[in-house]
Scaffold this motif. Structure first.
Motif, short mmCIF file in Angstrom:
data_model
loop_
_atom_site.label_atom_id
_atom_site.label_comp_id
_atom_site.label_asym_id
_atom_site.label_seq_id
_atom_site.Cartn_x
_atom_site.Cartn_y
_atom_site.Cartn_z
N THR A 2 0.59 -1.13 -0.07
CA THR A 2 -0.05 0.10 0.06
C THR A 2 0.93 1.31 0.05
O THR A 2 2.04 1.25 -0.01
N GLU A 3 0.27 2.49 -0.08
CA GLU A 3 1.13 3.60 0.03
C GLU A 3 1.17 4.26 1.57
O GLU A 3 1.59 5.19 1.91
N HIS A 4 0.88 3.23 2.53
CA HIS A 4 0.90 3.75 3.84
C HIS A 4 1.81 2.82 4.56
O HIS A 4 1.60 1.60 4.76
N PRO A 5 2.76 3.44 5.23
CA PRO A 5 3.96 2.67 6.12
C PRO A 5 3.28 2.14 7.34
O PRO A 5 2.00 2.42 7.76
N ARG A 6 3.94 0.98 7.83
CA ARG A 6 3.28 0.26 9.04
C ARG A 6 4.66 0.18 10.00
O ARG A 6 5.06 -0.84 10.17
N ARG A 7 4.91 1.02 10.57
CA ARG A 7 6.01 1.20 11.51
C ARG A 7 5.39 0.55 12.65
O ARG A 7 4.69 0.82 13.47
N THR A 8 6.75 -0.11 13.49
CA THR A 8 6.13 -0.88 14.75
C THR A 8 7.32 -1.21 15.55
O THR A 8 8.41 -1.73 15.02
N LEU A 9 7.25 -0.62 16.85
CA LEU A 9 8.21 -0.99 17.85
C LEU A 9 7.97 -2.05 18.43
O LEU A 9 6.86 -2.41 18.87
N ILE A 10 9.11 -2.78 18.50
CA ILE A 10 8.88 -4.07 19.34
C ILE A 10 9.80 -4.33 20.52
O ILE A 10 11.05 -3.98 20.23
N LEU A 11 9.24 -4.73 21.61
CA LEU A 11 10.18 -4.96 22.69
C LEU A 11 9.96 -6.47 23.38
O LEU A 11 8.77 -6.61 23.10
N SER A 12 10.71 -6.77 23.89
CA SER A 12 10.54 -8.08 24.36
C SER A 12 11.12 -8.17 25.87
O SER A 12 12.19 -7.62 26.46
N TYR A 13 10.48 -8.70 26.91
CA TYR A 13 10.80 -8.80 28.17
C TYR A 13 10.43 -10.55 28.59
O TYR A 13 9.86 -11.16 27.99
N ARG A 14 11.17 -10.89 29.76
CA ARG A 14 10.95 -12.08 30.01
C ARG A 14 10.70 -12.25 31.77
O ARG A 14 11.38 -11.27 32.38
N ARG A 15 10.44 -13.30 32.07
CA ARG A 15 10.59 -13.58 33.69
C ARG A 15 12.22 -13.80 33.89
O ARG A 15 12.98 -14.27 33.16
N ALA A 16 12.25 -13.20 34.99
CA ALA A 16 13.84 -13.24 35.35
C ALA A 16 14.61 -14.60 35.54
O ALA A 16 15.67 -14.79 35.51
N ASP A 17 13.69 -15.43 35.76
CA ASP A 17 14.25 -16.85 36.07
C ASP A 17 13.81 -17.66 34.63
O ASP A 17 14.10 -18.78 34.72
N ALA A 18 13.76 -16.85 33.65
CA ALA A 18 13.69 -17.41 32.26
C ALA A 18 15.24 -17.34 31.70
O ALA A 18 15.45 -16.17 31.30
N PHE A 19 16.08 -18.28 31.76
CA PHE A 19 17.50 -18.14 31.51
C PHE A 19 17.82 -18.47 30.24
O PHE A 19 17.24 -19.57 29.47
N PRO A 20 18.81 -17.75 29.34
CA PRO A 20 19.06 -18.26 27.93
C PRO A 20 19.60 -19.76 27.88
O PRO A 20 20.54 -20.13 28.90
N VAL A 21 19.07 -20.45 27.00
CA VAL A 21 19.77 -21.88 26.87
C VAL A 21 20.89 -21.65 25.82
O VAL A 21 20.76 -21.32 24.72
N TYR A 22 22.07 -21.74 26.23
CA TYR A 22 23.21 -21.71 25.50
C TYR A 22 23.42 -22.22 24.08
O TYR A 22 23.21 -23.71 24.20
N ALA A 23 23.36 -21.75 22.89
CA ALA A 23 23.43 -22.40 21.59
C ALA A 23 24.52 -21.80 20.92
O ALA A 23 24.03 -21.65 19.42
N GLY A 24 25.35 -21.34 21.45
CA GLY A 24 26.58 -20.85 20.57
C GLY A 24 26.58 -19.43 20.55
O GLY A 24 25.72 -18.70 21.09
N GLU A 25 27.28 -18.72 19.42
CA GLU A 25 27.34 -17.34 19.13
C GLU A 25 26.12 -16.62 19.20
O GLU A 25 26.01 -15.36 19.78
N MET A 26 24.96 -17.26 18.63
CA MET A 26 23.72 -16.43 18.58
C MET A 26 23.04 -16.11 20.05
O MET A 26 22.56 -14.99 20.10
N THR A 27 23.36 -16.94 20.88
CA THR A 27 22.96 -16.63 22.08
C THR A 27 23.48 -15.33 22.75
O THR A 27 23.07 -14.43 23.33
N HIS A 28 25.05 -15.31 22.59
CA HIS A 28 25.49 -13.94 22.94
C HIS A 28 24.92 -12.71 22.37
O HIS A 28 24.68 -11.70 23.02
N LYS A 29 24.66 -12.97 21.08
CA LYS A 29 24.22 -11.62 20.25
C LYS A 29 22.72 -11.35 20.68
O LYS A 29 22.41 -10.13 20.93
N THR A 30 22.07 -12.26 21.30
CA THR A 30 20.54 -11.96 21.62
C THR A 30 20.45 -11.67 23.21
O THR A 30 19.63 -11.28 23.76
#
Ligand code: AKG
Length: 285
Positions: free
Chosen positions: A208-236
């Motif tokens: 269309t002729e109309h933009p669709r700009r969207t701000l996205i944020l993510s939060y998690r419970r503090a007891d949700a720890f990342p599962v290590y899966a290599g370099e991408m885990t560091h990046k995220t």
């Protein structure tokens, strides 16, 4: 703050929509900041650490596809990420101890805005539990035509859909998606969608002729720890930080097993990965 009925809708359906969460002044301030950040950027000459351009445009084209990590890079967005207005709402969904995870702005510019294929956010960053919310703020009026979010409700408690081919992560669902179950989520500028990180979602290209700009944020419970899966885990995890409550002394484990994203090659973004996946470049061979 969310009402108990809104929090219940999120828990049952895997998402909840709240119109007018942002005032028109907040929307205007965000858009002005985004204009100033994007000013002068072209496909041929832009700060690739801070933004990604739409690929299908001439070298002097100025259509930005994504601004990376606004809440890490610009004080206006950082203040918003830490605001009582937002954290009270997140607390109503996830409880008192909260980690900010990441942010991005998807620009979906008029005429060229890239599609986002079906995926579940936790496929990209497995956590020890599912207590993670993705929050999408429409900064323009979002319609079916300009690519509003689509979700598949009541799917967040099931197993993760397959996102892999030949064992390699594709960043999009690789099994059949029953699109008859999809629900479009249109909304005026200022609307917010709180979406469970296991809810499948997608959006079409913006023709269309109309933009669709969207701000996205993510939060998690503090007891949700990342599962290590290599370099991408560091990046995220670069911007992850406690924003409310206490840092936990225990991780909460929810699923006995959870798929780990194994990347064939380094990627720049979801868009990059999904495009290369469509061309078959991210599978074996
Ligand atoms: O911008 C959209 O329509 C969806 C965004 C999304 O799913 C993502 O960027 O991960």
């Amino acid at each position: 703050m969310l009402t108990p009925a809104q929090a219940d809708h999120y828990k049952t359906e895997g998402y909840v929509v709240v119109p007018d969460f942002l005032s028109s002044d907040q929307v205007a301030a965000f858009l002005a900041e985004m204009d100033s950040v994007s000013a002068g950027s072209t496909l041929a000459d832009h700060d690739a650490a801070r933004m990604e351009m739409e690929p299908n445009q001439p070298p002097d084209g100025n259509q930005v596809r994504r601004l990376y990590e606004p809440c890490g890079n610009y004080p206006l967005f950082r203040e918003f990420a830490d605001s009582e207005q937002l954290l009270d709402a997140v607390e109503a969904l996830l409880g008192p101890d909260l980690v900010y995870h990441y942010s991005k702005i998807n620009m979906k510019p008029a005429g060229v805005g890239s599609p986002v294929e079906w995926h579940q956010d936790l496929s990209y960053y497995p956590l020890t539990n599912r207590g993670s919310v993705s929050i999408l703020f429409y900064l323009d009026d979002a319609t079916v035509e300009n690519g509003c979010l689509q979700v598949i409700p009541r799917r967040h408690r099931d197993d993760l859909l397959s996102h892999s081919t030949d064992g390699f992560f594709q960043g999009r669902v690789t099994e059949d998606v029953d699109e008859s179950l999809a629900v479009p989520v249109p909304g005026d500028a200022g609307t917010v969608i709180f979406m469970h990180a296991m809810t499948p979602h997608a959006s079409i290209a913006n023709t269309t002729e109309h933009p669709r700009r969207t701000l996205i944020l993510s939060y998690r419970r503090a007891d949700a720890f990342p599962v290590y899966a290599g370099e991408m885990t560091h990046k995220t995890e670069i911007h992850a930080r406690l924003v409310r409550g206490q840092f936990p002394q225990k991780a909460f484990f929810e699923d006995k097993t959870f798929p780990i994203p194994l990347y064939k090659d380094a990627i720049v973004s979801l868009y990059d990965l999904q495009e290369r996946s469509r061309k078959g470049e991210m599978a074996a061979g």
